[in-house]
Design a protein around this motif. Structure first.
Motif, short mmCIF file in Angstrom:
data_model
loop_
_atom_site.label_atom_id
_atom_site.label_comp_id
_atom_site.label_asym_id
_atom_site.label_seq_id
_atom_site.Cartn_x
_atom_site.Cartn_y
_atom_site.Cartn_z
N THR A 36 50.48 37.27 28.73
CA THR A 36 51.07 37.68 30.01
C THR A 36 49.96 38.39 30.78
O THR A 36 49.05 38.97 30.19
N GLY A 37 50.04 38.34 32.11
CA GLY A 37 49.01 38.99 32.92
C GLY A 37 47.68 38.24 32.85
O GLY A 37 46.62 38.82 33.07
N LEU A 42 41.88 41.77 33.25
CA LEU A 42 41.67 41.71 31.80
C LEU A 42 42.12 40.36 31.24
O LEU A 42 41.43 39.76 30.40
N GLY A 43 43.27 39.89 31.72
CA GLY A 43 43.84 38.64 31.21
C GLY A 43 42.87 37.48 31.32
O GLY A 43 42.72 36.67 30.39
N LYS A 44 42.19 37.40 32.46
CA LYS A 44 41.26 36.28 32.68
C LYS A 44 40.09 36.34 31.68
O LYS A 44 39.69 35.32 31.12
N VAL A 45 39.57 37.54 31.48
CA VAL A 45 38.42 37.69 30.58
C VAL A 45 38.84 37.39 29.13
O VAL A 45 38.10 36.75 28.37
N ILE A 79 41.52 29.57 38.78
CA ILE A 79 40.92 30.38 37.71
C ILE A 79 39.93 29.54 36.90
O ILE A 79 38.79 29.94 36.67
N LEU A 80 40.37 28.33 36.52
CA LEU A 80 39.51 27.50 35.67
C LEU A 80 38.26 27.03 36.40
O LEU A 80 37.26 26.71 35.78
N VAL A 301 36.89 45.37 26.09
CA VAL A 301 38.35 45.46 25.86
C VAL A 301 38.85 44.12 25.31
O VAL A 301 39.64 44.09 24.35
N ALA A 302 38.38 43.02 25.90
CA ALA A 302 38.83 41.69 25.44
C ALA A 302 38.41 41.47 23.98
O ALA A 302 39.21 41.01 23.16
N ASN A 303 37.18 41.85 23.64
CA ASN A 303 36.70 41.65 22.26
C ASN A 303 37.53 42.47 21.27
O ASN A 303 37.95 41.97 20.23
#
Ligand code: 9NY
Ligand code: NDP
Length: 535
Positions: A36-37, A42-45, A79-80, A301-303
């Motif tokens: 979600t998001g 953050l969601g994209k990364v 996004i892609l 944060v993503a990692n």
């Protein structure tokens, strides 16, 4: 559902070109993941990293709503095809087929997901990353509760009906308990139960909610931090049925390393202020130079989040583990130092068409802040608007300045305090990672060089937010030189006018003036006489 899984959760590390493949990357291969998001910062990364490191994943479901005249598909396409996803296309050419956008609106009860989509999600999802939230500090309590509490509750309800679910990762914020100075990796209770708050939002009208909001949020600064804390309580209440972990990032900034340094796409946190300072609008801000600037790069944060997803699914900890994703106790940087670094970066990377030369400083009390707001913010805006009026254009600077000052006043709370977050779980996780995972899913901010990071951040703001080209730097520097000359000229003229007015009105000023002139004359005469004597 804890302990239900019998599948092989420990895939054998595979070898790729002589190097042991990352265990975490292998774990996500073949998985169906719900995010979600995913259209957010953050969601994209997070999504990009998943596709890049685990191109064999089965599918990523993303909950999306149509926005700004764009359909779901158009949003996904955008996004892609963005710069962020450039590397993904090399490793995962069929990325379009692996992403499935599902219509959802977290503002609505039952999240507005269709029956068919819901059925697919329930039967297929292996992992959930719940990033969606309203991050506006001043959102109306009703809306903030709906997004950050009720939607979380509903998503958890859905998760409890997912037979294959291995882990549910909830993204909170390190500031959900910003009313405390030292924050442990525990969920702190709020005085009023989330369920009661959710219920009351259904029947109270807006006026009453406005009235009780300050009492409910108590010593927290805004509805955002309060509702994120309530969201955590909701997670805790569901944790007996599910395998959950919470990640609490601090102030999320541009990418540090991946997929490339300096990527940022919204104005939240420091990014907007960097623009305001770089364009010369923001000249002073109430902040404590010695307070810790707890910034954390978004790729870090993503990692950490992906590592938490793996660890939670594989080890199924008995209790809900909370991971602080912060920089302060590993590699602290302070607002004063960061301010200097940002200003130094503007020298190398100036922004185009600045309003004034970038020069900002931290003020430490309300009186000096008000003084600088009047002199350095409001007065230039009024003068500029006057000039716009004179030249037949629509004045806009005062309005813009008022909005900026309002934004700044909302961020000030975070610029004047330091917090300590305990990080045992984050450190434990780091030690559980293989060397290859530590490399691929690096969240060790001790390696972060702040000077380099800030420079890349400013460059990223210029390139990706302001869409300015580096080719324009010489022109921008020339413009700043012109602004400097105007500044000197303006100050000299102002001084002369003020002095002239003073002399005309005050005997004392006249006496001082005559004294100075007399003194200069005598000094020059003496100097001339002594130099003639030497000859
Ligand atoms: C000593 C020597 C040197 C010294 C040098 C000194 C200085 C050197 C300078 C450099 C300093 C470097 C250090 C930086 C410090 C950063 C501190 C950050 C702390 C953050 C803590 C976060 C902790 C919690 C983290 C979390 O867990 S949560 C994630 C964070 N959440 C947020 O950051 C949402 C904030 N925002 C809002 O809450 C809403 O924005 C709202 C504000 C209500 C307005 O709301 P409203 O007035 O309704 O209007 P908008 O439409 O929203 O915006 C209206 C217009 O302002 C624009 N604008 C939106 N934002 C921002 C923003 N930030 N900054 C600027 N502009 C912004 C928007 O583009 C629109 O422009 P336009 O389109 O009109 O041109
Ligand atoms: N940014 C930061 O500094 C920090 C963020 N966090 C947390 O990280 C998470 C992600 O934040 P970030 O990426 O920065 O935030 P963004 O505002 O960039 O993204 C928020 C996401 O939530 C989605 N969303 C919001 N409302 C709805 C809705 N009604 N229906 C469906 N989706 C919705 C947005 O979708 P849409 O694109 O349609 O608006 C977007 O994808 C949040 O939980 C936040 O609390 C924690 C600490 C700091």
């Amino acid at each position: 559902m804890k302990g239900h899984l019998t599948r092989n959760l420990f895939p054998e590390p595979q070898k790729t070109k002589g190097r042991v493949m990352s265990t975490i990357a292998a774990f996500y291969s073949g998985k169906s993941i719900l995010i979600t998001g995913a259209t957010g910062f953050l969601g994209k990364v997070l999504m990009e990293k998943l596709f890049r490191t685990s191109p064999d994943l089965k599918v990523i479901y993303i909950l999306v709503r149509p926005k700004a005249g764009q359909t779901l598909q158009q949003r996904v396409f955008q996004i892609l095809n963005s710069k962020l996803f450039e590397k993904v296309k090399d490793v995962c050419p069929n990325v379009h087929e692996k992403i499935r956008a599902i219509y959802a609106d977290l503002n609505q009860n039952d999240l507005a997901i269709s029956k068919e989509d819901k059925q697919e999600l329930l039967s297929c999802t292996d992992i959930v990353f719940h990033c969606a939230a309203t991050v506006r500090f001043d959102d109306h309590l009703r809306h903030a509760v709906q997004l950050n509490v009720t939607a979380t509750q509903q998503l958890l309800l859905m998760a409890s009906q997912m037979p294959k679910l291995e882990a549910f990762i909830h993204i909170s914020t390190a500031f959900s308990n910003c009313n405390l100075k030292h924050i442990d990796e525990v969920i702190y209770p709020c005085p009023v139960e989330p369920k009661k708050i959710i219920d009351s939002m259904e029947w109270l009208d807006d006026a009453i909610i406005d009235e009780i909001t300050p009492k409910l949020i108590g010593d927290r600064p805004n509805t955002y931090t309060y509702t994120k804390a309530l969201g955590e309580m909701v997670v805790q209440q569901e944790s007996s049925n599910l395998n959950i972990a919470i990640v609490r990032p601090s102030i999320v900034g541009a990418t540090w390393q991946e997929p490339f340094p300096g990527w940022v796409d919204n104005l939240n946190g420091p990014s907007g202020l960097i623009i305001a300072a770089g364009k010369g609008f923001l000249r002073a801000i109430r902040g404590t130079p010695k307070a810790v600037a707890d910034l954390i790069p978004v790729d870090t944060v993503a990692n950490l989040t992906l590592a938490v997803g793996w660890y939670t699914a594989v080890n199924r900890p008995k209790s809900t583990l909370i991971y602080h994703c912060t920089s302060g106790n590993f590699n602290p940087c302070y607002w004063g130092k960061m301010g200097f670094q940002v200003l130094a970066a503007f020298e190398k990377i100036p922004f185009e068409r600045a309003f004034r030369r970038p020069y900002a400083d931290f003020t430490t009390n309300t009186i000096t802040t008000q003084y600088w707001n009047a002199v350095s913010h409001r007065a230039p805006a009024i003068i500029y608007d006057f000039y716009l009026r004179l030249t037949g254009r629509k004045p806009r600077m005062t309005k813009l300045m008022n909005r900026l000052l309002r934004t700044v006043s909302m961020l000030e709370y975070f610029l004047n305090r330091s917090w300590e977050w305990s990080t045992y779980n984050t450190e434990m996780l780091m030690s559980e990672l293989s060397p290859e995972d530590q490399r691929v899913f690096n969240f060790d901010v001790r390696q972060l060089n702040w000077l380099e990071y800030i420079e890349n951040y400013v460059l990223g703001v210029k390139k990706y937010l302001l869409k300015e080209d580096m080719a324009g730097v010489p022109k921008a520097k020339q413009h700043l030189k012109r602004l400097r000359n105007i500044h000197y000229l303006f100050n000299t003229a102002l001084f002369l006018i003020a002095w002239r007015l003073l002399i005309a009105r005050s005997q004392m000023a006249r006496n001082v003036w005559f004294f100075i002139v007399n003194f200069c004359y005598k000094f020059l005469s003496y100097f001339r006489a002594s130099s003639t004597l030497k000859v």
